[in-house]
Design an enzyme around this catalytic site. Structure first.
Site, PDB file in Angstrom:
ATOM      1  N   GLU A 172      41.521  35.118  45.245  1.00 34.90           N
ATOM      2  CA  GLU A 172      42.709  35.495  46.012  1.00 34.90           C
ATOM      3  C   GLU A 172      42.566  35.192  47.491  1.00 34.90           C
ATOM      4  O   GLU A 172      41.473  35.145  48.039  1.00 34.90           O
ATOM      5  CB  GLU A 172      43.071  36.959  45.778  1.00 34.90           C
ATOM      6  CG  GLU A 172      41.888  37.895  45.700  1.00 34.90           C
ATOM      7  CD  GLU A 172      42.296  39.350  45.540  1.00 34.90           C
ATOM      8  OE1 GLU A 172      42.617  39.745  44.415  1.00 34.90           O
ATOM      9  OE2 GLU A 172      42.260  40.075  46.542  1.00 34.90           O
TER      10      GLU A 172
ATOM     11  N   CYS B 154      40.366  43.900  49.197  1.00 32.55           N
ATOM     12  CA  CYS B 154      39.665  42.729  48.663  1.00 32.55           C
ATOM     13  C   CYS B 154      39.464  42.829  47.161  1.00 32.55           C
ATOM     14  O   CYS B 154      38.904  43.797  46.673  1.00 32.55           O
ATOM     15  CB  CYS B 154      38.267  42.633  49.257  1.00 32.55           C
ATOM     16  SG  CYS B 154      38.247  42.581  51.012  1.00 32.55           S
TER      17      CYS B 154
END
Ligand code: SAH
Length: 348
Positions: free
Chosen positions: A91, A333
């Site tokens: 990502e 995250c």
């Protein structure tokens, strides 16, 4: 396997052209196609002779595939999920600021640092990202948004200093004048405190911002949150930061994720101030983003975060509470990737 062409520096491309019996100026053309025009195939490179394009066919071009995008309704922050050519997913986050677009990139698939509050590390390290795979997170976002990315933070999943050689090649490529030409000053590299990595990077004399993930004022407390603290004690980490500042002239930024009851007391603030005062760095306070798998990690109350900030200010420390972006879109995250792996594809 042929070397990844998008990870080659201009010099390496020059060597490849020589090996292929081509004129040296072709290297600059190919580099421009890959890094400035973001070509995804050799067919696009219309000013190259067909014979060269055919020879280059043996060097596949690394391209990421967008799997999903989530857009925050609060602040427009976007989280991109990309598939790598081997099927792994990573990502990246795009944040829009008044000064331009900033992209937070991943440097590894997963992470092996084991920080207790972090979702990226839950499945361990899968593999390092190639320089091209770090670049592509930026290139694909630019192609999608038609906006230039002006700032890059290497603060997504992974520990950049645990993938040092690829990190350095990435930094050289993204700042190359013949490519994206990003200003070194607009790049931040965040590390959990791998001292040999900090020392190696300072010798490069780049004008980057180094961000250090501190998260505790003592070794004892830091070890509870960050296993890497057992290997590199605070004294060593902070003297490496001091040297970084002296060598590069760039002040280090400290990241401090506040975890309720673990690192957010008045005493923690006092100890932290004492330690950081000589370094003159800036502290970013981040109320920890709770991760489902980590039930002991709780977010402090807003008033406690404010109190912590005021306390640091009283000691003369430069501090901001990091404006949180995209909290409605799996902001922390590694959270989107984990959800994707657990639930299957997210509908774009
Ligand atoms: N490995 C590098 C970069 C990736 S993490 C590093 O440790 O700096 C980016 C930052 O987010 C680090 O400061 C990390 O400690 C922090 N972070 C990770 N998970 C978080 C969470 N759930 N809440 C708040 N901060 C988090």
């Amino acid at each position: 396997m042929a070397k990844d062409i998008k990870s080659m520096t201009l010099k390496e491309l020059g060597e490849l052209m020589a090996a292929l019996g081509e004129k040296p100026y072709r290297a600059r053309q190919v580099f421009g196609w890959l890094h400035e025009k973001k070509a995804v195939s050799y067919e696009d490179m219309t000013n190259l002779p067909i014979s060269l394009r055919e020879k280059l066919g043996a060097y596949p071009i690394t391209v990421l595939e967008k799997v999903a995008v989530q857009t925050s309704e609060k602040d427009g922050t976007q989280k991109y999920l990309f598939r790598l050519q081997d099927g792994n997913v990573i990502e990246s986050v795009r944040m829009r600021y008044h000064y331009g677009d900033s992209v937070c990139i991943s440097s590894q698939v997963g992470c092996r640092m084991g920080c207790r509050f972090c979702a990226s590390t839950l499945g361990g390290l899968v593999r390092n990202l190639l320089p091209s795979e770090m670049l592509e997170q930026i290139y694909r976002i630019e192609e999608e948004t038609k906006e230039r990315v002006s700032h890059v933070v290497v603060m997504g999943s992974g520990e950049p200093m645990d993938n040092y050689d690829n990190l350095l090649t990435f930094l050289r490529l993204i700042t190359a004048e013949e490519g994206h030409n990003l200003s070194q000053r607009n790049i931040t590299v965040s590390t959990c405190g791998i001292v040999p990595g900090i020392r190696a990077l300072m010798k490069e004399k780049l004008q980057l911002v180094l961000a250090l993930s501190l998260h505790a004022p003592t070794d004892e407390k830091r070890r509870l949150l960050m296993p890497i603290a057992a290997k590199y004690p605070l004294d060593e980490v902070l003297s490496a930061c001091q040297e970084y500042y002296e060598e590069t002239g760039r002040r280090v930024t400290f990241e401090y994720s506040l975890v309720a009851g673990q690192n957010d007391t008045d005493e923690d603030a006092a100890l932290l101030a004492r330690r950081l005062k000589p370094l003159k760095g800036h502290i970013n306070l981040i109320p920890v983003n709770p991760v489902a798998e980590r039930d002991k990690i709780r977010r402090p109350r807003r008033s406690d975060v404010e109190k912590f900030k005021i306390k640091l200010e009283k000691y003369g420390i430069n501090v901001t509470i990091r404006r949180e972006m995209g909290t409605d879109i799996d902001g922390a995250c590694g959270q989107l990737r984990r959800r994707y792996m657990a639930d299957g594809p997210v509908v774009p």
